[in-house]
Design a protein around this motif. Sequence first.
Motif, PDB file in Angstrom:
ATOM      1  N   ASP A 312      13.606  42.084  34.928  1.00 37.14           N
ATOM      2  CA  ASP A 312      14.336  43.333  35.130  1.00 37.14           C
ATOM      3  C   ASP A 312      13.279  44.406  35.384  1.00 37.14           C
ATOM      4  OD1 ASP A 312      15.997  45.525  35.112  1.00 37.14           O
ATOM      5  OD2 ASP A 312      16.350  45.496  32.950  1.00 37.14           O
ATOM      6  N   ASP A 316      16.602  48.633  33.522  1.00 35.73           N
ATOM      7  CA  ASP A 316      17.920  49.254  33.339  1.00 35.73           C
ATOM      8  C   ASP A 316      18.936  48.324  32.696  1.00 35.73           C
ATOM      9  OD1 ASP A 316      18.373  47.468  35.383  1.00 35.73           O
ATOM     10  OD2 ASP A 316      19.029  48.954  36.859  1.00 35.73           O
ATOM     11  N   ILE A 318      19.887  45.425  33.911  1.00 31.29           N
ATOM     12  CA  ILE A 318      20.488  44.557  34.918  1.00 31.29           C
ATOM     13  C   ILE A 318      19.378  43.726  35.533  1.00 31.29           C
ATOM     14  CG2 ILE A 318      21.927  44.426  36.985  1.00 31.29           C
ATOM     15  CD1 ILE A 318      23.284  45.757  34.593  1.00 31.29           C
ATOM     16  N   ASP A 320      16.968  41.584  37.955  1.00 31.97           N
ATOM     17  CA  ASP A 320      16.692  41.863  39.367  1.00 31.97           C
ATOM     18  C   ASP A 320      17.628  41.114  40.308  1.00 31.97           C
ATOM     19  OD1 ASP A 320      14.680  43.483  38.518  1.00 31.97           O
ATOM     20  OD2 ASP A 320      13.035  42.131  39.051  1.00 31.97           O
ATOM     21  N   ASP A 323      20.720  43.111  40.550  1.00 35.65           N
ATOM     22  CA  ASP A 323      20.526  44.556  40.653  1.00 35.65           C
ATOM     23  C   ASP A 323      20.492  44.987  42.117  1.00 35.65           C
ATOM     24  OD1 ASP A 323      19.867  47.205  40.250  1.00 35.65           O
ATOM     25  OD2 ASP A 323      18.466  46.759  38.624  1.00 35.65           O
ATOM     26  N   PRO A 326      17.100  47.908  42.460  1.00 39.22           N
ATOM     27  CA  PRO A 326      16.084  47.371  41.548  1.00 39.22           C
ATOM     28  C   PRO A 326      14.996  48.369  41.143  1.00 39.22           C
ATOM     29  CG  PRO A 326      15.717  46.578  43.777  1.00 39.22           C
ATOM     30  CD  PRO A 326      17.002  47.335  43.813  1.00 39.22           C
ATOM     31  N   SER A 328      15.699  51.750  39.971  1.00 37.24           N
ATOM     32  CA  SER A 328      16.381  52.923  39.418  1.00 37.24           C
ATOM     33  C   SER A 328      15.405  53.781  38.619  1.00 37.24           C
ATOM     34  CB  SER A 328      17.538  52.494  38.509  1.00 37.24           C
ATOM     35  OG  SER A 328      18.500  51.752  39.257  1.00 37.24           O
ATOM     36  N   GLY A 338      23.733  47.914  38.604  1.00 33.50           N
ATOM     37  CA  GLY A 338      22.359  48.368  38.454  1.00 33.50           C
ATOM     38  C   GLY A 338      22.037  49.648  39.183  1.00 33.50           C
TER      39      GLY A 338
END
Length: 474
Positions: A312, A316, A318, A320, A323, A326, A328, A338
Amino acid sequence: MSKHAWLAAAAVLMGTAATGAHAKEFDDRFYIAPMIGGVFADSEGLDAGPLGGLVFGKNVSPFFGLELDLNYSALDVSDLPAENKYERLALGVNLLGYFARDTANIRPFLLANGNLHSVDFLGVGLDGAGVAVGGGALFKLAPRWDARLDVRYNLDFISEKTENNVTVPDDTFYIWTTGLGVSYKFGADPYDADGDGVPDALDKCPDTPPGVAVYSDGCPTDLDQDGVPDYLDRCPNTPKGVLVGQDGCELDSDGDGVPDSLDRCPNTPPGAQVNAEGCPLDADGDGVPDGLDRCPDSPPGLPVGPDGCPLDSDGDGIPDYLDECPNSPPGAKVLPNGCALEGDCRKPRPGEQVDANGCAIDRSFILRGVKFEFDSDRLTPAAREILNEVAATLQAYPNLDVELEGHTDAVGTDNYNLGLSERRAVAVKAYLEGRGITGRRMRPVGYGESQPIASNDTEDGREENRRVELTVIE
Protein backbone atom coordinates in the motif's frame (compact mmCIF):
# COMPACT_ATOMS: atom_id res chain seq x y z
CA MET A 1 -65.23 -56.70 12.76
CA SER A 2 -67.46 -58.38 10.17
CA LYS A 3 -66.14 -60.67 7.48
CA HIS A 4 -66.95 -57.97 4.88
CA ALA A 5 -64.81 -55.42 6.73
CA TRP A 6 -61.95 -57.91 6.88
CA LEU A 7 -62.17 -58.46 3.11
CA ALA A 8 -62.17 -54.70 2.51
CA ALA A 9 -59.04 -54.39 4.67
CA ALA A 10 -57.37 -57.08 2.60
CA ALA A 11 -58.13 -55.11 -0.59
CA VAL A 12 -56.49 -52.03 0.94
CA LEU A 13 -53.52 -54.23 1.82
CA MET A 14 -53.07 -55.22 -1.84
CA GLY A 15 -52.91 -51.57 -2.89
CA THR A 16 -50.40 -50.76 -0.18
CA ALA A 17 -48.16 -53.62 -1.21
CA ALA A 18 -48.27 -52.68 -4.88
CA THR A 19 -47.40 -49.05 -4.10
CA GLY A 20 -44.22 -50.07 -2.26
CA ALA A 21 -42.97 -52.34 -5.02
CA HIS A 22 -40.93 -49.63 -6.77
CA ALA A 23 -38.10 -49.74 -4.17
CA LYS A 24 -34.96 -51.46 -5.38
CA GLU A 25 -33.45 -52.84 -2.19
CA PHE A 26 -35.05 -55.06 0.42
CA ASP A 27 -34.41 -58.27 2.32
CA ASP A 28 -35.63 -61.05 0.00
CA ARG A 29 -34.13 -64.01 1.86
CA PHE A 30 -36.22 -67.16 2.31
CA TYR A 31 -37.35 -67.80 5.88
CA ILE A 32 -39.03 -70.55 7.88
CA ALA A 33 -41.20 -70.00 10.94
CA PRO A 34 -42.59 -72.75 13.19
CA MET A 35 -45.77 -71.60 14.95
CA ILE A 36 -47.84 -72.62 17.96
CA GLY A 37 -51.12 -71.12 19.09
CA GLY A 38 -54.80 -71.74 19.45
CA VAL A 39 -58.08 -72.07 17.56
CA PHE A 40 -61.38 -70.57 18.74
CA ALA A 41 -64.95 -70.99 17.50
CA ASP A 42 -67.02 -67.99 16.47
CA SER A 43 -69.91 -68.94 18.81
CA GLU A 44 -71.47 -68.02 22.11
CA GLY A 45 -69.70 -70.85 23.92
CA LEU A 46 -66.02 -71.06 24.68
CA ASP A 47 -64.91 -73.57 22.05
CA ALA A 48 -61.10 -73.70 21.81
CA GLY A 49 -58.18 -75.94 21.03
CA PRO A 50 -54.46 -76.04 20.16
CA LEU A 51 -52.81 -75.12 16.84
CA GLY A 52 -49.39 -75.88 15.37
CA GLY A 53 -47.97 -74.89 12.02
CA LEU A 54 -45.03 -74.16 9.79
CA VAL A 55 -44.62 -71.13 7.51
CA PHE A 56 -42.12 -70.89 4.64
CA GLY A 57 -41.84 -67.62 2.68
CA LYS A 58 -39.98 -64.57 1.42
CA ASN A 59 -40.53 -60.89 0.70
CA VAL A 60 -41.13 -60.00 -2.94
CA SER A 61 -40.97 -56.21 -2.45
CA PRO A 62 -40.22 -53.86 0.45
CA PHE A 63 -43.88 -54.04 1.58
CA PHE A 64 -45.16 -57.30 0.13
CA GLY A 65 -44.51 -60.97 0.98
CA LEU A 66 -45.69 -64.45 -0.01
CA GLU A 67 -45.77 -67.54 2.21
CA LEU A 68 -46.62 -71.25 2.07
CA ASP A 69 -48.52 -72.12 5.25
CA LEU A 70 -49.15 -75.61 6.73
CA ASN A 71 -51.07 -75.89 10.01
CA TYR A 72 -53.06 -78.35 12.11
CA SER A 73 -55.67 -77.51 14.76
CA ALA A 74 -58.13 -79.44 16.92
CA LEU A 75 -61.19 -77.56 18.19
CA ASP A 76 -63.17 -79.02 21.12
CA VAL A 77 -66.87 -78.33 20.54
CA SER A 78 -68.57 -77.67 23.88
CA ASP A 79 -71.92 -79.37 23.15
CA LEU A 80 -70.48 -82.50 21.46
CA PRO A 81 -68.59 -85.53 22.79
CA ALA A 82 -64.79 -85.18 22.78
CA GLU A 83 -64.39 -87.63 19.88
CA ASN A 84 -66.37 -85.26 17.68
CA LYS A 85 -63.86 -82.40 17.86
CA TYR A 86 -63.30 -80.26 14.76
CA GLU A 87 -59.88 -81.40 13.48
CA ARG A 88 -58.45 -79.36 10.63
CA LEU A 89 -55.32 -79.74 8.46
CA ALA A 90 -54.80 -76.83 6.04
CA LEU A 91 -52.23 -76.03 3.35
CA GLY A 92 -52.45 -72.47 2.08
CA VAL A 93 -50.79 -69.43 0.58
CA ASN A 94 -50.47 -66.20 2.56
CA LEU A 95 -50.21 -62.73 1.06
CA LEU A 96 -48.66 -60.26 3.52
CA GLY A 97 -48.66 -56.47 3.31
CA TYR A 98 -46.26 -54.68 5.65
CA PHE A 99 -46.66 -51.20 7.06
CA ALA A 100 -42.88 -50.73 7.63
CA ARG A 101 -39.70 -51.65 5.76
CA ASP A 102 -37.67 -54.72 6.72
CA THR A 103 -35.15 -52.50 8.57
CA ALA A 104 -37.76 -51.61 11.22
CA ASN A 105 -37.63 -53.30 14.62
CA ILE A 106 -41.42 -53.86 14.52
CA ARG A 107 -43.22 -54.62 11.22
CA PRO A 108 -47.02 -54.68 11.48
CA PHE A 109 -48.75 -56.47 8.62
CA LEU A 110 -52.13 -57.47 7.20
CA LEU A 111 -52.60 -61.00 5.89
CA ALA A 112 -54.84 -62.64 3.29
CA ASN A 113 -54.93 -66.44 2.99
CA GLY A 114 -56.33 -68.97 0.57
CA ASN A 115 -56.15 -72.67 1.48
CA LEU A 116 -57.14 -76.24 0.85
CA HIS A 117 -58.11 -78.11 4.00
CA SER A 118 -59.02 -81.55 5.25
CA VAL A 119 -61.52 -81.51 8.13
CA ASP A 120 -62.61 -84.43 10.34
CA PHE A 121 -65.89 -83.51 12.06
CA LEU A 122 -68.61 -85.73 13.52
CA GLY A 123 -66.72 -88.75 12.20
CA VAL A 124 -66.95 -87.43 8.62
CA GLY A 125 -63.87 -86.61 6.55
CA LEU A 126 -64.40 -83.35 4.67
CA ASP A 127 -62.16 -81.80 1.99
CA GLY A 128 -62.60 -78.26 0.77
CA ALA A 129 -61.25 -74.78 0.38
CA GLY A 130 -61.15 -71.77 2.62
CA VAL A 131 -59.99 -68.20 3.00
CA ALA A 132 -58.76 -66.11 5.89
CA VAL A 133 -57.89 -62.52 6.65
CA GLY A 134 -55.98 -61.17 9.60
CA GLY A 135 -52.93 -59.33 10.76
CA GLY A 136 -49.98 -59.40 13.05
CA ALA A 137 -46.42 -58.16 13.46
CA LEU A 138 -42.77 -59.21 13.22
CA PHE A 139 -40.39 -58.25 16.03
CA LYS A 140 -36.68 -58.11 15.16
CA LEU A 141 -34.55 -60.23 17.50
CA ALA A 142 -31.28 -60.51 15.52
CA PRO A 143 -30.10 -60.16 11.90
CA ARG A 144 -31.51 -63.63 11.06
CA TRP A 145 -34.22 -64.00 13.70
CA ASP A 146 -37.68 -62.44 14.11
CA ALA A 147 -40.49 -63.18 16.54
CA ARG A 148 -43.88 -63.47 14.82
CA LEU A 149 -47.45 -63.02 16.04
CA ASP A 150 -50.55 -63.29 13.86
CA VAL A 151 -54.34 -63.53 14.29
CA ARG A 152 -56.73 -64.72 11.54
CA TYR A 153 -60.43 -65.04 10.88
CA ASN A 154 -60.98 -68.21 8.83
CA LEU A 155 -63.91 -69.26 6.63
CA ASP A 156 -64.02 -73.01 5.81
CA PHE A 157 -66.45 -73.83 3.00
CA ILE A 158 -67.94 -77.31 3.65
CA SER A 159 -69.87 -79.31 1.04
CA GLU A 160 -72.55 -81.80 2.10
CA LYS A 161 -71.22 -85.29 2.79
CA THR A 162 -72.61 -88.45 4.40
CA GLU A 163 -70.34 -90.96 6.08
CA ASN A 164 -70.94 -93.60 8.78
CA ASN A 165 -74.66 -92.75 8.69
CA VAL A 166 -73.86 -89.13 9.57
CA THR A 167 -74.60 -86.28 7.18
CA VAL A 168 -72.79 -82.97 7.33
CA PRO A 169 -74.74 -80.41 5.26
CA ASP A 170 -73.42 -77.57 3.10
CA ASP A 171 -72.13 -74.93 5.49
CA THR A 172 -69.45 -72.33 6.16
CA PHE A 173 -67.56 -72.73 9.43
CA TYR A 174 -66.05 -69.64 11.03
CA ILE A 175 -63.04 -69.99 13.33
CA TRP A 176 -60.39 -67.71 14.80
CA THR A 177 -56.76 -68.82 14.91
CA THR A 178 -53.81 -67.18 16.60
CA GLY A 179 -50.17 -68.14 16.35
CA LEU A 180 -46.84 -67.21 17.90
CA GLY A 181 -43.53 -68.30 16.41
CA VAL A 182 -39.92 -67.50 15.56
CA SER A 183 -38.73 -67.05 11.98
CA TYR A 184 -35.23 -67.80 10.70
CA LYS A 185 -33.80 -66.24 7.51
CA PHE A 186 -31.47 -68.18 5.20
CA GLY A 187 -28.48 -66.67 3.36
CA ALA A 188 -26.26 -63.58 3.63
CA ASP A 189 -27.60 -60.39 5.16
CA PRO A 190 -28.35 -57.96 2.27
CA TYR A 191 -27.71 -55.04 4.62
CA ASP A 192 -23.98 -55.77 4.96
CA ALA A 193 -22.82 -53.33 2.26
CA ASP A 194 -19.09 -54.01 2.53
CA GLY A 195 -19.48 -57.78 2.87
CA ASP A 196 -17.31 -58.03 5.98
CA GLY A 197 -19.80 -60.21 7.88
CA VAL A 198 -20.95 -57.41 10.18
CA PRO A 199 -24.48 -56.10 9.41
CA ASP A 200 -24.66 -52.41 8.58
CA ALA A 201 -26.74 -51.73 11.69
CA LEU A 202 -23.79 -52.81 13.83
CA ASP A 203 -20.97 -51.77 11.49
CA LYS A 204 -19.02 -48.68 12.64
CA CYS A 205 -16.90 -48.86 9.47
CA PRO A 206 -19.43 -49.64 6.70
CA ASP A 207 -16.99 -48.94 3.83
CA THR A 208 -14.23 -51.43 4.67
CA PRO A 209 -12.47 -52.63 1.47
CA PRO A 210 -13.24 -56.20 0.40
CA GLY A 211 -11.20 -58.94 2.07
CA VAL A 212 -9.91 -56.83 4.97
CA ALA A 213 -9.96 -58.50 8.41
CA VAL A 214 -12.28 -56.68 10.83
CA TYR A 215 -13.24 -56.67 14.50
CA SER A 216 -16.77 -57.41 15.70
CA ASP A 217 -17.72 -53.73 15.18
CA GLY A 218 -16.81 -53.97 11.49
CA CYS A 219 -13.64 -51.85 11.70
CA PRO A 220 -10.28 -53.08 10.27
CA THR A 221 -7.93 -54.73 12.72
CA ASP A 222 -4.99 -52.71 14.11
CA LEU A 223 -2.85 -55.22 16.03
CA ASP A 224 -0.12 -52.77 17.12
CA GLN A 225 -2.75 -50.15 18.11
CA ASP A 226 -0.92 -47.32 16.35
CA GLY A 227 -4.06 -45.94 14.73
CA VAL A 228 -3.18 -47.28 11.27
CA PRO A 229 -5.26 -50.29 10.12
CA ASP A 230 -3.19 -53.41 9.44
CA TYR A 231 -4.05 -53.44 5.74
CA LEU A 232 -2.45 -49.96 5.38
CA ASP A 233 0.33 -50.41 7.95
CA ARG A 234 3.81 -50.83 6.43
CA CYS A 235 5.21 -51.36 9.95
CA PRO A 236 2.60 -53.61 11.65
CA ASN A 237 4.75 -54.26 14.75
CA THR A 238 5.43 -50.67 15.87
CA PRO A 239 6.07 -50.53 19.65
CA LYS A 240 3.18 -49.16 21.66
CA GLY A 241 3.12 -45.38 22.06
CA VAL A 242 5.59 -44.56 19.28
CA LEU A 243 4.57 -41.77 16.91
CA VAL A 244 3.98 -43.03 13.38
CA GLY A 245 3.24 -41.56 10.00
CA GLN A 246 0.29 -42.28 7.75
CA ASP A 247 1.99 -45.51 6.62
CA GLY A 248 2.24 -46.77 10.22
CA CYS A 249 6.00 -46.28 10.49
CA GLU A 250 7.65 -44.32 13.29
CA LEU A 251 9.85 -41.16 13.52
CA ASP A 252 8.86 -37.53 13.10
CA SER A 253 11.69 -35.50 14.65
CA ASP A 254 10.10 -32.06 14.41
CA GLY A 255 6.61 -33.26 15.34
CA ASP A 256 4.96 -31.74 12.29
CA GLY A 257 3.04 -34.90 11.40
CA VAL A 258 5.31 -35.83 8.46
CA PRO A 259 7.74 -38.73 8.96
CA ASP A 260 11.39 -37.84 8.66
CA SER A 261 11.76 -40.06 5.59
CA LEU A 262 9.35 -37.75 3.74
CA ASP A 263 10.16 -34.44 5.47
CA ARG A 264 12.01 -31.94 3.24
CA CYS A 265 12.02 -29.40 6.09
CA PRO A 266 12.94 -31.57 9.10
CA ASN A 267 13.50 -28.61 11.49
CA THR A 268 10.15 -26.86 11.18
CA PRO A 269 9.45 -24.68 14.27
CA PRO A 270 6.98 -26.23 16.73
CA GLY A 271 3.34 -25.56 15.93
CA ALA A 272 3.88 -24.49 12.32
CA GLN A 273 1.42 -25.91 9.82
CA VAL A 274 3.14 -27.83 7.04
CA ASN A 275 2.36 -29.37 3.64
CA ALA A 276 2.80 -33.01 2.67
CA GLU A 277 6.56 -32.48 2.31
CA GLY A 278 6.87 -31.18 5.89
CA CYS A 279 7.52 -27.55 4.88
CA PRO A 280 5.57 -24.58 6.30
CA LEU A 281 2.37 -23.85 4.42
CA ASP A 282 2.17 -20.84 2.14
CA ALA A 283 -1.43 -21.06 0.93
CA ASP A 284 -1.29 -17.96 -1.26
CA GLY A 285 2.21 -18.65 -2.64
CA ASP A 286 3.54 -15.20 -1.77
CA GLY A 287 6.73 -16.48 -0.14
CA VAL A 288 5.59 -15.73 3.42
CA PRO A 289 4.74 -18.84 5.51
CA ASP A 290 1.17 -18.90 6.76
CA GLY A 291 2.34 -18.73 10.36
CA LEU A 292 3.79 -15.24 9.68
CA ASP A 293 1.34 -14.15 6.97
CA ARG A 294 -1.18 -11.54 8.13
CA CYS A 295 -2.87 -11.70 4.73
CA PRO A 296 -2.93 -15.46 3.92
CA ASP A 297 -5.30 -15.00 0.95
CA SER A 298 -3.34 -12.49 -1.14
CA PRO A 299 -4.13 -12.81 -4.87
CA PRO A 300 -1.41 -14.66 -6.83
CA GLY A 301 1.49 -12.62 -8.22
CA LEU A 302 1.04 -9.49 -6.07
CA PRO A 303 4.07 -7.89 -4.41
CA VAL A 304 3.76 -8.24 -0.63
CA GLY A 305 5.57 -6.94 2.40
CA PRO A 306 7.31 -8.99 5.13
CA ASP A 307 3.94 -9.51 6.79
CA GLY A 308 2.53 -11.12 3.63
CA CYS A 309 0.08 -8.29 2.91
CA PRO A 310 -0.16 -6.56 -0.51
CA LEU A 311 1.79 -3.29 -0.72
CA ASP A 312 0.00 0.00 0.00
CA SER A 313 2.37 2.66 -1.34
CA ASP A 314 0.38 5.72 -0.20
CA GLY A 315 -0.65 4.25 3.15
CA ASP A 316 -4.35 5.00 2.69
CA GLY A 317 -5.43 1.49 3.70
CA ILE A 318 -6.26 0.41 0.14
CA PRO A 319 -3.70 -2.05 -1.33
CA ASP A 320 -2.05 -0.91 -4.54
CA TYR A 321 -3.75 -3.57 -6.69
CA LEU A 322 -7.18 -2.17 -5.73
CA ASP A 323 -6.16 1.50 -5.49
CA GLU A 324 -7.31 3.70 -8.39
CA CYS A 325 -5.35 6.56 -6.84
CA PRO A 326 -2.09 4.95 -5.63
CA ASN A 327 -0.48 8.31 -4.71
CA SER A 328 -3.14 9.91 -2.52
CA PRO A 329 -1.94 12.80 -0.33
CA PRO A 330 -0.78 11.66 3.13
CA GLY A 331 -3.63 11.57 5.61
CA ALA A 332 -6.34 12.10 2.99
CA LYS A 333 -9.68 10.44 3.64
CA VAL A 334 -10.37 8.21 0.62
CA LEU A 335 -13.25 6.30 -0.94
CA PRO A 336 -13.20 2.48 -0.97
CA ASN A 337 -11.40 2.68 -4.35
CA GLY A 338 -8.52 4.57 -2.71
CA CYS A 339 -9.28 8.05 -4.12
CA ALA A 340 -9.66 11.33 -2.24
CA LEU A 341 -12.48 13.57 -3.47
CA GLU A 342 -10.10 16.42 -4.28
CA GLY A 343 -6.38 16.90 -4.78
CA ASP A 344 -5.85 13.34 -5.96
CA CYS A 345 -4.84 11.58 -9.18
CA ARG A 346 -7.05 8.77 -10.48
CA LYS A 347 -5.65 6.31 -12.97
CA PRO A 348 -7.59 6.76 -16.24
CA ARG A 349 -9.87 4.13 -17.61
CA PRO A 350 -9.53 3.12 -21.28
CA GLY A 351 -10.57 6.03 -23.52
CA GLU A 352 -10.74 8.67 -20.76
CA GLN A 353 -9.21 12.13 -21.13
CA VAL A 354 -6.18 12.88 -18.97
CA ASP A 355 -4.43 16.01 -17.77
CA ALA A 356 -0.76 16.92 -18.12
CA ASN A 357 0.10 14.60 -15.23
CA GLY A 358 -1.67 11.59 -16.79
CA CYS A 359 -4.54 11.75 -14.30
CA ALA A 360 -8.18 11.28 -15.31
CA ILE A 361 -9.89 14.64 -15.80
CA ASP A 362 -13.30 13.23 -14.91
CA ARG A 363 -13.79 13.28 -11.14
CA SER A 364 -16.08 10.23 -11.24
CA PHE A 365 -15.47 7.24 -8.98
CA ILE A 366 -17.03 3.79 -9.31
CA LEU A 367 -18.31 2.52 -5.97
CA ARG A 368 -17.28 -1.08 -6.56
CA GLY A 369 -19.19 -3.60 -4.47
CA VAL A 370 -22.31 -1.43 -4.10
CA LYS A 371 -24.82 -4.00 -5.34
CA PHE A 372 -28.54 -4.60 -4.98
CA GLU A 373 -30.80 -7.58 -4.58
CA PHE A 374 -31.95 -9.08 -7.88
CA ASP A 375 -34.20 -6.76 -9.89
CA SER A 376 -34.58 -4.53 -6.82
CA ASP A 377 -33.39 -1.25 -5.30
CA ARG A 378 -32.73 -2.97 -1.96
CA LEU A 379 -29.04 -2.73 -0.95
CA THR A 380 -27.16 -5.89 -0.03
CA PRO A 381 -25.45 -6.08 3.39
CA ALA A 382 -22.03 -5.83 1.69
CA ALA A 383 -23.16 -2.69 -0.16
CA ARG A 384 -24.22 -1.05 3.12
CA GLU A 385 -20.75 -1.71 4.58
CA ILE A 386 -19.12 0.05 1.59
CA LEU A 387 -21.53 2.99 1.81
CA ASN A 388 -20.59 3.43 5.47
CA GLU A 389 -17.04 4.18 4.25
CA VAL A 390 -18.37 6.48 1.52
CA ALA A 391 -20.33 8.43 4.17
CA ALA A 392 -17.18 8.86 6.26
CA THR A 393 -15.33 10.20 3.20
CA LEU A 394 -18.13 12.67 2.33
CA GLN A 395 -18.07 13.93 5.92
CA ALA A 396 -14.36 14.70 5.46
CA TYR A 397 -15.22 16.99 2.50
CA PRO A 398 -18.23 19.00 3.74
CA ASN A 399 -17.98 21.64 0.97
CA LEU A 400 -18.24 19.21 -1.94
CA ASP A 401 -21.50 18.18 -3.61
CA VAL A 402 -21.78 14.94 -5.55
CA GLU A 403 -23.91 13.24 -8.13
CA LEU A 404 -24.95 9.65 -7.40
CA GLU A 405 -25.25 7.81 -10.70
CA GLY A 406 -27.12 4.53 -11.21
CA HIS A 407 -26.21 2.36 -14.22
CA THR A 408 -27.54 -1.00 -15.49
CA ASP A 409 -26.61 -3.58 -18.10
CA ALA A 410 -28.54 -3.97 -21.37
CA VAL A 411 -30.82 -6.81 -20.21
CA GLY A 412 -34.42 -5.53 -20.30
CA THR A 413 -36.05 -2.54 -21.97
CA ASP A 414 -34.52 0.94 -21.98
CA ASN A 415 -37.38 2.47 -20.01
CA TYR A 416 -37.36 -0.27 -17.39
CA ASN A 417 -33.60 -0.03 -16.90
CA LEU A 418 -33.77 3.76 -16.67
CA GLY A 419 -36.38 3.57 -13.92
CA LEU A 420 -34.49 0.84 -12.05
CA SER A 421 -31.24 2.83 -12.14
CA GLU A 422 -33.03 5.95 -10.82
CA ARG A 423 -34.57 4.01 -7.95
CA ARG A 424 -31.18 2.57 -7.04
CA ALA A 425 -29.51 5.99 -7.09
CA VAL A 426 -32.28 7.30 -4.78
CA ALA A 427 -31.76 4.30 -2.47
CA VAL A 428 -28.03 5.13 -2.17
CA LYS A 429 -28.86 8.77 -1.37
CA ALA A 430 -31.39 7.70 1.28
CA TYR A 431 -28.88 5.39 2.92
CA LEU A 432 -26.16 8.08 3.01
CA GLU A 433 -28.65 10.54 4.50
CA GLY A 434 -29.21 7.99 7.25
CA ARG A 435 -25.46 8.09 7.89
CA GLY A 436 -25.50 11.87 8.44
CA ILE A 437 -24.87 13.27 4.95
CA THR A 438 -27.02 16.32 4.11
CA GLY A 439 -29.46 15.48 1.32
CA ARG A 440 -28.91 18.73 -0.63
CA ARG A 441 -25.28 17.71 -1.18
CA MET A 442 -26.33 14.67 -3.23
CA ARG A 443 -28.10 14.53 -6.59
CA PRO A 444 -29.36 11.02 -7.56
CA VAL A 445 -29.50 10.35 -11.32
CA GLY A 446 -30.33 7.20 -13.29
CA TYR A 447 -28.64 6.56 -16.61
CA GLY A 448 -30.05 3.08 -17.26
CA GLU A 449 -28.03 1.19 -19.86
CA SER A 450 -26.90 4.29 -21.78
CA GLN A 451 -23.30 4.53 -20.47
CA PRO A 452 -21.70 1.06 -20.48
CA ILE A 453 -18.05 0.73 -19.50
CA ALA A 454 -17.75 -2.88 -20.74
CA SER A 455 -19.35 -5.19 -23.28
CA ASN A 456 -22.90 -6.34 -22.56
CA ASP A 457 -22.21 -9.54 -24.51
CA THR A 458 -20.55 -11.30 -21.58
CA GLU A 459 -21.58 -11.88 -17.97
CA ASP A 460 -18.37 -10.25 -16.71
CA GLY A 461 -19.09 -7.19 -18.88
CA ARG A 462 -22.68 -6.95 -17.69
CA GLU A 463 -21.45 -7.21 -14.10
CA GLU A 464 -19.15 -4.21 -14.72
CA ASN A 465 -22.01 -2.20 -16.20
CA ARG A 466 -24.31 -2.80 -13.21
CA ARG A 467 -22.71 -0.11 -11.03
CA VAL A 468 -23.07 3.02 -8.93
CA GLU A 469 -20.75 5.98 -9.54
CA LEU A 470 -20.04 9.03 -7.39
CA THR A 471 -19.08 12.18 -9.33
CA VAL A 472 -17.91 15.43 -7.75
CA ILE A 473 -20.09 18.31 -9.00
CA GLU A 474 -17.94 21.19 -10.21
